[in-house]
Design a protein around this motif. Structure first.
Motif, PDB file in Angstrom:
ATOM      1  N   UNK A 114       8.187  18.007  -2.064  1.00 19.87           N
ATOM      2  CA  UNK A 114       6.992  17.205  -1.826  1.00 19.87           C
ATOM      3  C   UNK A 114       7.107  15.855  -2.540  1.00 19.87           C
ATOM      4  N   UNK A 115       7.635  15.856  -3.762  1.00 23.99           N
ATOM      5  CA  UNK A 115       7.814  14.610  -4.509  1.00 23.99           C
ATOM      6  C   UNK A 115       8.761  13.675  -3.780  1.00 23.99           C
ATOM      7  N   UNK A 116       9.840  14.226  -3.247  1.00 23.78           N
ATOM      8  CA  UNK A 116      10.830  13.423  -2.545  1.00 23.78           C
ATOM      9  C   UNK A 116      10.222  12.762  -1.308  1.00 23.78           C
ATOM     10  N   UNK A 117       9.491  13.535  -0.514  1.00 22.81           N
ATOM     11  CA  UNK A 117       8.897  12.982   0.701  1.00 22.81           C
ATOM     12  C   UNK A 117       7.802  11.975   0.353  1.00 22.81           C
ATOM     13  N   UNK A 118       7.017  12.248  -0.682  1.00 20.71           N
ATOM     14  CA  UNK A 118       5.971  11.305  -1.088  1.00 20.71           C
ATOM     15  C   UNK A 118       6.587  10.005  -1.590  1.00 20.71           C
ATOM     16  N   UNK A 119       7.704  10.101  -2.296  1.00 17.86           N
ATOM     17  CA  UNK A 119       8.425   8.912  -2.733  1.00 17.86           C
ATOM     18  C   UNK A 119       8.902   8.115  -1.507  1.00 17.86           C
ATOM     19  N   UNK A 120       9.441   8.819  -0.517  1.00 17.98           N
ATOM     20  CA  UNK A 120       9.858   8.154   0.711  1.00 17.98           C
ATOM     21  C   UNK A 120       8.695   7.483   1.415  1.00 17.98           C
ATOM     22  N   UNK A 121       7.542   8.137   1.411  1.00 19.62           N
ATOM     23  CA  UNK A 121       6.358   7.557   2.045  1.00 19.62           C
ATOM     24  C   UNK A 121       5.892   6.310   1.302  1.00 19.62           C
ATOM     25  N   UNK A 122       6.008   6.341  -0.015  1.00 26.04           N
ATOM     26  CA  UNK A 122       5.680   5.150  -0.814  1.00 26.04           C
ATOM     27  C   UNK A 122       6.586   3.983  -0.422  1.00 26.04           C
ATOM     28  N   UNK A 123       7.899   4.226  -0.349  1.00 29.38           N
ATOM     29  CA  UNK A 123       8.831   3.180   0.059  1.00 29.38           C
ATOM     30  C   UNK A 123       8.529   2.705   1.482  1.00 29.38           C
ATOM     31  N   UNK A 124       8.112   3.636   2.331  1.00 23.74           N
ATOM     32  CA  UNK A 124       7.768   3.277   3.703  1.00 23.74           C
ATOM     33  C   UNK A 124       6.576   2.329   3.730  1.00 23.74           C
ATOM     34  N   UNK A 125       5.575   2.616   2.905  1.00 25.18           N
ATOM     35  CA  UNK A 125       4.408   1.747   2.842  1.00 25.18           C
ATOM     36  C   UNK A 125       4.757   0.365   2.331  1.00 25.18           C
ATOM     37  N   UNK A 126       5.595   0.308   1.297  1.00 21.54           N
ATOM     38  CA  UNK A 126       6.044  -0.983   0.776  1.00 21.54           C
ATOM     39  C   UNK A 126       6.781  -1.763   1.859  1.00 21.54           C
ATOM     40  N   UNK A 127       7.643  -1.064   2.585  1.00 23.65           N
ATOM     41  CA  UNK A 127       8.443  -1.708   3.634  1.00 23.65           C
ATOM     42  C   UNK A 127       7.557  -2.262   4.740  1.00 23.65           C
ATOM     43  N   UNK A 128       6.595  -1.457   5.176  1.00 22.85           N
ATOM     44  CA  UNK A 128       5.679  -1.909   6.220  1.00 22.85           C
ATOM     45  C   UNK A 128       4.845  -3.087   5.739  1.00 22.85           C
TER      46      UNK A 128
END
Length: 362
Positions: free
Chosen positions: A223-237
């Protein structure tokens, strides 16, 4: 080889990431100077919101628990009126993208700071992008998006434990929404080498752990890994923008009332297949980040990943009316101003037909 010129505007904001970080909402909210806090929550996050309200104590001026996807204008206006009546000076929003979206709608008109506590992988908490759905030029179901730095949350608290309760039916599609943010950031307006690194790392984090999240919902490491990925996704967007994929998803969701995450899971492989001829090197990088086997394209790797976690694979399965595809194609083309491959109604209509039938991308 020299680096090509680029421009990168880093969006400001404070991020608190880690297991147990929900306990810091009170102190982090105090950083915003809020003495009359509006707490926004969705039904699924009510227990979490109750804990937040307890932390904030007498600083809570209003609790608002009515949210809806795509933020209907009528709902936003009622929430804005209630915020005015309560004389709020800051917002704490808890839940998925719908809670964050409503907070942004209020921040847009009231100019108050937002602290976001996401419980899904939507990623909108890291962007200055907002969206409202309602009448526009005689159209009663059009989703309009915009950008304004005032709506971007000043503080975001990511606590992986808050996502443990997400059912598989939400976890997978929500993660695909984040994957789509990463993919489009590679070629949307404002794409740059810094964001490319973040986006590819986000794709890798989500790709390697989403299957575990679905099969082992209580696995906090995954869950931490996917949430970290989602954070990076938000920054990217937030630092770039959207292209064909998200324009199409907004049309389908706003017009036909489809769930945004589910639409992302269906459309992303087909949008990637559509754009692949225009950005082949980038698509190879996406496939590598996903760990795709040799000879398997990024589009097929995404389609297979969605199938492996039980995410929807066709618009038909989402009860999208087939007779609406012509209208959806026309609207998507009208809304898509930036995309690596030119769009026209016929080609987008063909893409939507594949998505409707759930065909594995060629």
């Amino acid at each position: 080889m020299s680096t090509a010129p680029f421009t990168y505007d880093a969006n400001p904001g404070r991020v608190v990431f880690g297991i147990g970080s929900l306990a810091r909402v009170g102190e982090e909210s105090a950083r915003l100077g809020g003495r009359r806090v509006l707490v926004i929550t969705d039904a699924e996050a009510k227990a979490i919101a109750d804990a937040v309200v307890e932390q904030l104590g007498d600083r809570v001026a209003l609790v608002w628990d009515e949210v809806a996807q795509h933020v209907p204008i009528e709902l936003a206006e009622r929430a804005r009126a209630a915020a005015t009546a309560a004389a709020i000076d800051s917002i704490v929003c808890i839940g998925g993208g719908s809670s964050t979206g409503l907070a942004k709608a209020i921040a847009l008109t009231h100019g108050v700071p937002v602290l976001a506590v996401p419980t899904t992988y939507a990623g909108s908490e890291m962007t200055p992008i907002y969206g409202l759905t309602g009448p526009s030029g005689g159209d009663t179901s059009r989703k309009a998006t915009g950008k304004d730095p005032i709506v971007q949350p000043r503080i975001v608290i990511y606590d992986p434990e808050l996502t443990v309760g997400l059912p598989a039916a939400v976890t997978g599609p929500s993660a695909f929404n984040a994957l789509a943010h990463c993919v489009e950031a590679l070629y949307a307006a404002g794409a740059n080498p810094v964001i490319t690194l973040l986006a590819l790392d986000g794709i890798a984090a989500i790709g390697r752990s989403i299957t575990t999240c679905v099969r082992e919902p209580a696995n906090v490491d995954a869950r931490s890994d996917v949430l970290y990925g989602a954070y990076l996704a938000g920054v990217s967007l937030g630092a770039t923008g959207t292209a064909l994929h998200h324009k199409c998803c907004h049309v389908l969701g706003g017009t036909f009332h489809l769930v945004h995450g589910e639409v992302n899971a269906v459309i992303l492989p087909h949008a990637v297949a559509y754009n692949a001829p225009a950005v082949p090197e980038l698509m190879v990088k996406v496939g590598t980040a996903l760990g795709a086997p040799a000879g398997v394209s990024a589009a097929r790797a995404l389609f297979d990943l969605a199938a492996s976690i039980g995410a929807p694979s066709s618009l038909k399965a989402l009860s999208m009316p087939h007779e609406g595809l012509d209208d959806a194609a026309a609207r998507t083309v009208a809304d898509t101003t930036v995309n690596p491959r030119p769009v026209n109604v016929a080609s987008v209509r063909a893409m939507l037909e594949d998505a409707y039938e759930g065909r594995r991308p060629a």
